[in-house]
Design an enzyme around this catalytic site. Structure first.
Site, PDB file in Angstrom:
ATOM      1  N   GLU A  52       0.819  -1.204   0.000  1.00 43.47           N
ATOM      2  CA  GLU A  52       0.000   0.000   0.000  1.00 43.47           C
ATOM      3  C   GLU A  52       0.855   1.257   0.000  1.00 43.47           C
ATOM      4  O   GLU A  52       0.553   2.240  -0.693  1.00 43.47           O
ATOM      5  CB  GLU A  52      -0.916   0.000   1.233  1.00 43.47           C
ATOM      6  CG  GLU A  52      -1.897  -1.146   1.273  1.00 43.47           C
ATOM      7  CD  GLU A  52      -1.368  -2.379   2.011  1.00 43.47           C
ATOM      8  OE1 GLU A  52      -2.182  -3.110   2.590  1.00 43.47           O
ATOM      9  OE2 GLU A  52      -0.130  -2.604   1.999  1.00 43.47           O
ATOM     10  N   CYS A  79      -2.322  -4.306   7.004  1.00 44.76           N
ATOM     11  CA  CYS A  79      -1.886  -4.653   8.359  1.00 44.76           C
ATOM     12  C   CYS A  79      -2.342  -3.596   9.358  1.00 44.76           C
ATOM     13  O   CYS A  79      -2.531  -2.428   9.027  1.00 44.76           O
ATOM     14  CB  CYS A  79      -0.380  -4.841   8.404  1.00 44.76           C
ATOM     15  SG  CYS A  79       0.584  -3.386   7.984  1.00 44.76           S
ATOM     16  N   CYS A  88      -0.414  -0.314   7.690  1.00 39.58           N
ATOM     17  CA  CYS A  88      -0.883   0.204   6.399  1.00 39.58           C
ATOM     18  C   CYS A  88      -2.317   0.710   6.479  1.00 39.58           C
ATOM     19  O   CYS A  88      -2.708   1.612   5.731  1.00 39.58           O
ATOM     20  CB  CYS A  88      -0.774  -0.886   5.332  1.00 39.58           C
ATOM     21  SG  CYS A  88       0.928  -1.316   4.924  1.00 39.58           S
ATOM     22  N   ALA A 158      12.078 -37.254  -8.480  1.00 40.47           N
ATOM     23  CA  ALA A 158      12.048 -37.680  -9.882  1.00 40.47           C
ATOM     24  C   ALA A 158      11.964 -39.200  -9.924  1.00 40.47           C
ATOM     25  O   ALA A 158      12.512 -39.889  -9.064  1.00 40.47           O
ATOM     26  CB  ALA A 158      13.298 -37.203 -10.618  1.00 40.47           C
ATOM     27  N   THR A 200      20.603 -39.763   1.792  1.00 45.90           N
ATOM     28  CA  THR A 200      20.776 -38.840   0.671  1.00 45.90           C
ATOM     29  C   THR A 200      21.930 -37.882   0.932  1.00 45.90           C
ATOM     30  O   THR A 200      22.760 -37.614   0.053  1.00 45.90           O
ATOM     31  CB  THR A 200      19.480 -38.050   0.418  1.00 45.90           C
ATOM     32  OG1 THR A 200      18.436 -38.957   0.081  1.00 45.90           O
ATOM     33  CG2 THR A 200      19.654 -37.046  -0.721  1.00 45.90           C
TER      34      THR A 200
END
Length: 356
Positions: A52, A79, A88, A158, A200
């Site tokens: 804003e 906010c 804002c 994947a 991993t």
């Protein structure tokens, strides 16, 4: 119809900050006077001016006298609290705007309707709920974080067309092509953190960074119960923020943070709680297959992104099998295919053209 058009523009502006506004939401704002846009803005970077404010500041000097006669469109409720910047909602009142149109109300407890109340208490007409599903999808990470007190969880892997995940000996093997790899690295810049299991981390020695695109790097996370990863491995050697979940110590060493968990209990809720406490809005779970299975079996995931590559393995480990999943995207890439699923319990839009 005009309200919908301008909220659509707010969402387009908001998306420009993907990955940069975290842990704040992506927000766009448009100021319109009698059918003419006189100002636009979005929340470009966490800690900087909100949408804003940037919208008001973008108005040309010759048009500033029109602000009080204009309608402010914003993709998320203004906010109402002091944080990195002033509220804002107060700025909108100060500018004299008489009408505000909002896409979503803010789930954050310090806002949660309070911004709208400030506007209405000052005589401003407020209309909300325009393109609400589309707005909540755009900010699904932010909404999940505040409504479920955990990060938005993206499972990613994947597999071959026959459903194989990796060679039987678990050696590092690239299934997808370069285009898919670059897309994966782009996603890393858009999410807060990325997690891999011990096998991993040990066998693949991944860097878990965005090596191709621009944007922020995700926080890197690995599970290493007994702190066995060699110091020479990328996760320990490179200077990027990294968490190592283990059962022995809670310690910080430069960019490395050793986080102690109770491995006699289910560690997934513990991991998610620590990430929530650290304001981590989203998490990519990238493997291996055992860790992915644990999230799937627990039903704790929101989105799954699965690359399907031409069949290049004759035998190997079977890929994870999703439970309670609804496919929302299936698209051909260069050589691979991308399939995206949402958990069936998801409260977000099931749009088939969902923008990732």
């Amino acid at each position: 119809m005009k309200d919908t058009l301008y909220i659509e523009r707010c969402l387009q502006l908001a998306e420009k900050a993907k990955g940069a506004a975290v842990p704040n939401p992506m927000v766009g704002a448009v100021l319109v006077h009698q059918g003419r846009v006189i100002g636009e803005g979005f929340h470009q970077q966490y800690g900087q001016a909100h949408a804003e404010v940037n919208c008001f500041d973008s108005v040309a000097n010759k048009d500033k006298h029109l602000i009080a006669e204009s309608t402010m469109y914003v993709s998320l409720e203004p906010c109402a609290h002091y944080g990195k910047t002033p509220p804002c909602a107060n700025r909108i009142v100060q500018e004299g705007v008489k009408r505000v149109v909002i896409c979503n109300t803010d789930p954050f407890e310090k806002v949660a309707g309070k911004g709208i109340q400030i506007l209405r208490d000052n005589g401003i007409e407020v209309l909300s709920g325009i393109l609400e599903e589309k707005g909540s999808w755009l900010n699904r990470r932010f909404f999940t974080f505040h409504q479920q007190q955990r990060p938005y969880i993206i499972l990613k892997w994947a597999q071959t067309t026959k459903g194989l995940f990796a060679p039987k000996d678990r050696t590092r093997f690239q299934l997808t092509d370069e285009f898919s790899s670059r897309l994966s690295h782009q996603w890393r810049s858009e999410e807060s953190a990325i997690l891999v299991g011990f096998t991993t981390a040990m066998n693949d020695n991944p860097q878990l960074i965005n090596r191709y695109g621009q944007g922020p790097q995700p926080m890197r996370i690995a599970i290493d119960k007994d702190v066995q990863l060699p110091p020479s491995h990328h996760l320990l050697a490179q200077d990027y923020p990294t968490w190592i979940f283990n059962q022995h110590k809670e310690e910080t060493m430069g960019h490395l943070h050793f986080i102690q968990l109770d491995f006699k209990q289910d560690i997934i809720p513990q991991i998610l709680n620590r990430l929530y406490q650290a304001n981590i809005l989203s998490l990519i779970v990238e493997g291996g297959v055992h860790l992915l299975h644990r999230f799937i079996e627990a039903g704790i995931w929101d989105e799954a992104r699965v690359f399907e590559a031409p069949n290049v393995l004759s035998e190997g480990l079977l890929a994870p099998c999703l439970i309670n999943a609804q496919k929302i995207v299936e698209t051909n890439l260069k050589q691979d295919k991308l399939k995206v699923y949402l958990h069936q319990s998801s409260v977000f839009s099931m749009r088939q053209d969902a923008n990732l």
